[in-house]
Design an enzyme around this catalytic site. Structure first.
Site, PDB file in Angstrom:
ATOM      1  CE  LYS A 137      -4.161   1.819   2.199  1.00 12.82           C
ATOM      2  NZ  LYS A 137      -3.821   3.224   2.100  1.00 12.82           N
ATOM      3  CG  ASP A 196       1.481   7.234   2.944  1.00  9.41           C
ATOM      4  OD1 ASP A 196       0.310   7.530   2.643  1.00  9.41           O
ATOM      5  OD2 ASP A 196       2.026   7.599   3.993  1.00  9.41           O
ATOM      6  CE1 TYR A 233      -5.240   1.624  -7.311  1.00  6.41           C
ATOM      7  CE2 TYR A 233      -3.161   2.392  -6.384  1.00  6.41           C
ATOM      8  CZ  TYR A 233      -4.514   2.559  -6.608  1.00  6.41           C
ATOM      9  OH  TYR A 233      -5.145   3.668  -6.133  1.00  6.41           O
ATOM     10  CB  CYS A 235      30.354  28.280  14.629  1.00  9.16           C
ATOM     11  SG  CYS A 235      30.661  26.787  13.691  1.00  9.16           S
ATOM     12  CB  CYS A 290      33.008  28.023   9.412  1.00  7.95           C
ATOM     13  SG  CYS A 290      32.212  26.629  10.204  1.00  7.95           S
TER      14      CYS A 290
HETATM   15  S1  IVH Z   1      -6.569  -0.553  -4.688  1.00  7.19           S
HETATM   16  C1  IVH Z   1     -11.009  -0.346  -4.761  1.00  7.19           C
HETATM   17  N1  IVH Z   1      -3.958  -0.869  -4.414  1.00  7.19           N
HETATM   18  O1  IVH Z   1      -4.988   3.347  -0.788  1.00  7.19           O
HETATM   19  C2  IVH Z   1      -9.543  -0.497  -4.728  1.00  7.19           C
HETATM   20  N2  IVH Z   1      -4.983   1.069  -3.504  1.00  7.19           N
HETATM   21  O2  IVH Z   1      -6.838   3.576   1.476  1.00  7.19           O
HETATM   22  C3  IVH Z   1      -8.900   0.722  -4.245  1.00  7.19           C
HETATM   23  N3  IVH Z   1      -3.413   2.615  -2.419  1.00  7.19           N
HETATM   24  O3  IVH Z   1      -7.504   5.090  -2.476  1.00  7.19           O
HETATM   25  C4  IVH Z   1      -7.516   0.883  -4.500  1.00  7.19           C
HETATM   26  N4  IVH Z   1      -1.596   1.432  -2.801  1.00  7.19           N
HETATM   27  O4  IVH Z   1      -5.060   5.577  -3.119  1.00  7.19           O
HETATM   28  C5  IVH Z   1      -5.036  -0.088  -4.170  1.00  7.19           C
HETATM   29  N5  IVH Z   1      -1.687  -1.264  -4.233  1.00  7.19           N
HETATM   30  C6  IVH Z   1      -2.748  -0.487  -4.006  1.00  7.19           C
HETATM   31  C7  IVH Z   1      -2.634   0.751  -3.323  1.00  7.19           C
HETATM   32  C8  IVH Z   1      -3.783   1.497  -3.090  1.00  7.19           C
HETATM   33  C9  IVH Z   1      -2.084   2.543  -2.275  1.00  7.19           C
HETATM   34  C10 IVH Z   1      -4.274   3.716  -1.926  1.00  7.19           C
HETATM   35  C11 IVH Z   1      -5.309   4.213  -2.904  1.00  7.19           C
HETATM   36  C12 IVH Z   1      -6.628   4.054  -2.192  1.00  7.19           C
HETATM   37  C13 IVH Z   1      -6.186   4.068  -0.757  1.00  7.19           C
HETATM   38  C14 IVH Z   1      -7.223   3.441   0.149  1.00  7.19           C
END
Ligand code: IVH
Length: 668
Positions: free
Chosen positions: A114, A116, A226, A408, A431
């Site tokens: 996931k 960020d 993704y 310093c 320095c």
């Molecule tokens: S799938 C319906 N895959 O996480 C499926 N989301 O908290 C939705 N995100 O809005 C998204 N990495 O912005 C998916 N490998 C990943 C992701 C991912 C980051 C984010 C995305 C989503 C948010 C949800």
């Protein structure tokens, strides 16, 4: 002409191949500089032959269409959010729910990182990028196409390997800012007195909604794809196949993904990847677990907010509490004083943390942190963790206020903090801490690229008084260098070869290497291009500098101040005498006429360097015609700041758009 077209196409293909090697495969074959050179060659040819510019040319990524805001776009299929799970039990509960819904049918999961960042939807027609839209509220997003184009891992044209889907194609993914760019951005912002971004996600979100896409390009956004939709539906029987297709089509798909037969395999994957978190180069906050079969996905459906076939598994926040043993300050190349908390070592997400940055005195005041305090610290994208807050309940009364030093700690010179500035600086000219920072900066890859000149060696050169300023590098002898402790003759020869080679770096690298305040890489490039030699830059007045488009008064004054310093001017003389190249490469002479004669131009928006009538006269003097409205017959639309509907029309008609820089290039 044909030969030029072939040359242009060849360059584009080569650049695309390197984009992919760099951004998608993370296996670059050439240096950034070599890449920039390819890009410059292409830009030069396109400036000479604007009729050959196509919307999928790599140069079109760095456009510039500052508009009043972003038009709203309704998503073809809602961009949902995800339900969260925070521990293994919740993940198992998700598995049980899915199994119940699958009623005994085989179930596989795809586990992904996931990322960020923020999600972006990309639409393609006939293999060409048509539109980029932010998630917005999930139903309606903002059209940020121009900015999406600056993301080099977003293909402007799909690779033929993945052809077959011509219309209604939508790719979704996560846009993020790499950790090193995040750190650089924050350092620059601090230097310019702007507030730091709290985390890479905010920096990325800020960037994609920037109105000026030239500034977006600087943030070096990246994207992992993704999801794949065709006319709002998933085209393959499984999600895994979609990821493969995206990969083949030229998108960057995160390599850390797993096709899992059981939830236990997902859990193993989660644990394995959590250990990797620090080494990824970008921030993740957990995993996303998705049911692989698209038929089952459709069957499971979604609530109003999130699909029932996917869940986020969030890693715990990377925070810990520990004690501040002391606060000391470090001194940077500009003399900037940064307070650092020395901590009781604490194990946090894979590493032992013994120090955390406090950024500046104001931050210490804001946090109210004292020596002896127990504090919460957090790793959030930056390599050095930061102090989040003070745990006041743990105070014993024995805590001590931090006294900012007046001198310093390295050279004993005076520290001053001018009114209105956040950063205090050591103002001593001699320095050694500053000198060390200057040497490292001068030798760095983006500056004079003197490989092998790292911190240890620089400290030795300074310690032995062989180098008192960066100019001394060019008078080092083999004997001197070889006499340093632990320095073999071969390494000494290598260093001198590197120093010699650095003399031929281009003028913009040299200007950047000088370390003038407010002059980053990009500004250095503009100054080199506009002035053409160090000599001219040395004598440019504030007014002259300020008149250069994209150079503001702060930069102009800072440059003037730097060159007003006698020591700095002497340094420039010595660099020149040593044979360092101080002139910009000459640009090829332009054969203007052919590119203008008989061509129809439309001007829109405000141009920074010309009034509308001036631009018109310049075009007409070269045999071109200027019209007031865009039609299919228009050859070029020259788009300045805040260009509006004419630009939109040009885009929809596929008319070539020239940004101001390209247009200026054509006139030169
Ligand atoms: S799938 C319906 N895959 O996480 C499926 N989301 O908290 C939705 N995100 O809005 C998204 N990495 O912005 C998916 N490998 C990943 C992701 C991912 C980051 C984010 C995305 C989503 C948010 C949800």
């Amino acid at each position: 002409m044909k030969a030029t077209a072939r040359q242009i196409e060849k360059l584009r293909d080569e650049i695309r191949r390197h984009d992919e090697l760099y951004y998608v495969e993370a296996a670059p074959e050439i240096s950034d500089r070599e890449y920039d050179e390819l890009m410059e060659r292409l830009q030069k040819l396109e400036v000479e032959h604007p009729e050959l510019i196509t919307p999928d040319s790599p140069t079109q990524r760095v456009g510039g269409r500052p508009a009043e805001g972003f038009p709203e776009v309704v998503h073809t299929r809602q961009m949902l959010s995800l339900d969260n799970s925070y521990n293994i039990d919740e993940l198992r509960a998700f598995d049980e729910r899915c199994r119940r819904l699958a009623e005994g049918r085989a179930l596989e999961y795809v586990a992904e990182l996931k990322i960020d960042g923020l999600s972006l939807s990309l639409q393609y027609e006939n293999g060409l990028l048509l539109r980029g839209v932010t998630r917005g509220d999930g139903r309606i997003g903002e059209d940020v196409t121009q900015n999406a184009r600056t993301i080099r891992s977003v293909p402007l044209r799909l690779k033929s390997k993945a052809k077959g889907i011509d219309t209604g194609l939508e790719v979704r993914g996560e846009v993020f800012i790499p950790r090193d760019v995040f750190e650089r951005t924050n350092a620059e912002r601090e230097e310019q007195g702007e507030p730091r971004f709290a985390n890479p996600r905010n920096a990325a979100a800020g960037a994609i909604r920037q109105l000026d896409s030239r500034l977006v390009a600087r943030r070096k956004l990246d994207m992992f794809a993704y999801d794949l939709l065709v006319n709002g539906r998933k085209p393959f029987p499984t999600h895994w196949e979609s990821l493969d297709w995206l990969d083949k089509a030229g998108f960057r798909v995160n390599p850390h993904r797993k096709l899992a037969k059981t939830i236990d395999e997902v859990i193993d994957f989660a644990n394995e990847k959590e250990a990797l978190r620090d080494d990824l180069g970008y921030e993740i906050d957990g995993l996303v677990v998705k049911v692989n079969s698209t038929a089952l996905q459709d069957e499971f459906g979604a609530t109003s907010k999130a699909p029932r076939w996917a869940i986020a598994y969030k890693y715990p926040a990377r925070q810990a509490s520990t004690k501040v043993l002391d606060i000391f300050v470090s001194v940077g190349r500009t003399g900037a004083i940064t307070p650092v908390a020395l901590l009781e070592p604490v194990f946090l997400a894979g590493t032992t943390v013994a120090r955390a940055t406090l950024h500046n005195e104001d931050e210490i005041k804001r946090l109210g942190v004292k020596i002896g305090d127990t504090v919460m610290i957090e790793k959030s994208g930056e390599i050095i963790p930061k102090v989040l807050s003070v745990v006041t309940s743990k105070r014993t009364g024995k805590e001590r206020e931090f006294e900012p030093p007046e001198n310093c700690p390295v050279c004993g010179g005076l520290i001053s903090r001018p009114e209105g500035e956040v950063v205090a600086r050591c103002v001593a000219a001699d320095c050694t801490a500053q000198l060390l920072g200057k040497l490292i900066h001068f030798a760095s890859r983006r500056a004079m690229r003197i490989e092998g000149l790292g911190v240890v060696l620089a400290e030795q050169l300074i310690g032995e008084k062989m180098v008192k300023d960066v100019g001394d590098l060019y008078s080092l002898t083999l004997e001197q260098v070889a006499s340093l402790p632990r320095m073999a003759k071969k390494s000494a020869t290598n260093l001198l070869t590197q120093i010699e080679a650095s003399k031929t770096r281009d003028l913009s690298s040299l200007i950047y290497a000088l370390g003038i305040r407010h002059v980053g890489e990009r500004t250095a490039g503009i100054l080199a291009h506009e002035l053409g030699s160090l000599e001219r830059l040395t004598h440019a007045t504030v007014e002259e500098l300020d008149a250069i488009p994209e150079i503001g008064l702060t930069v102009a004054e800072s440059v003037r101040d730097w060159f007003d310093d006698e020591g700095n001017r002497a340094l420039c003389d010595r660099l020149r005498a040593a044979g360092v190249k101080t002139e910009a490469e000459r640009r090829g002479s332009a054969e203007a006429d052919e590119r203008f004669a008989g061509k129809q131009f439309v001007l829109t928006g405000t141009l920074a360097s010309f009034r509308r009538d001036e631009a018109q006269a310049l075009i007409e003097a070269r045999g071109g015609r200027v019209n007031s409205s865009v039609s299919k017959k228009t050859d070029y639309v020259v788009a300045g700041e805040a260009a509006g509907s004419k630009l939109d029309k040009a885009q929809s008609l596929g008319v070539t758009i020239l940004d101001e820089a390209t247009f200026k290039g054509m006139l030169e």
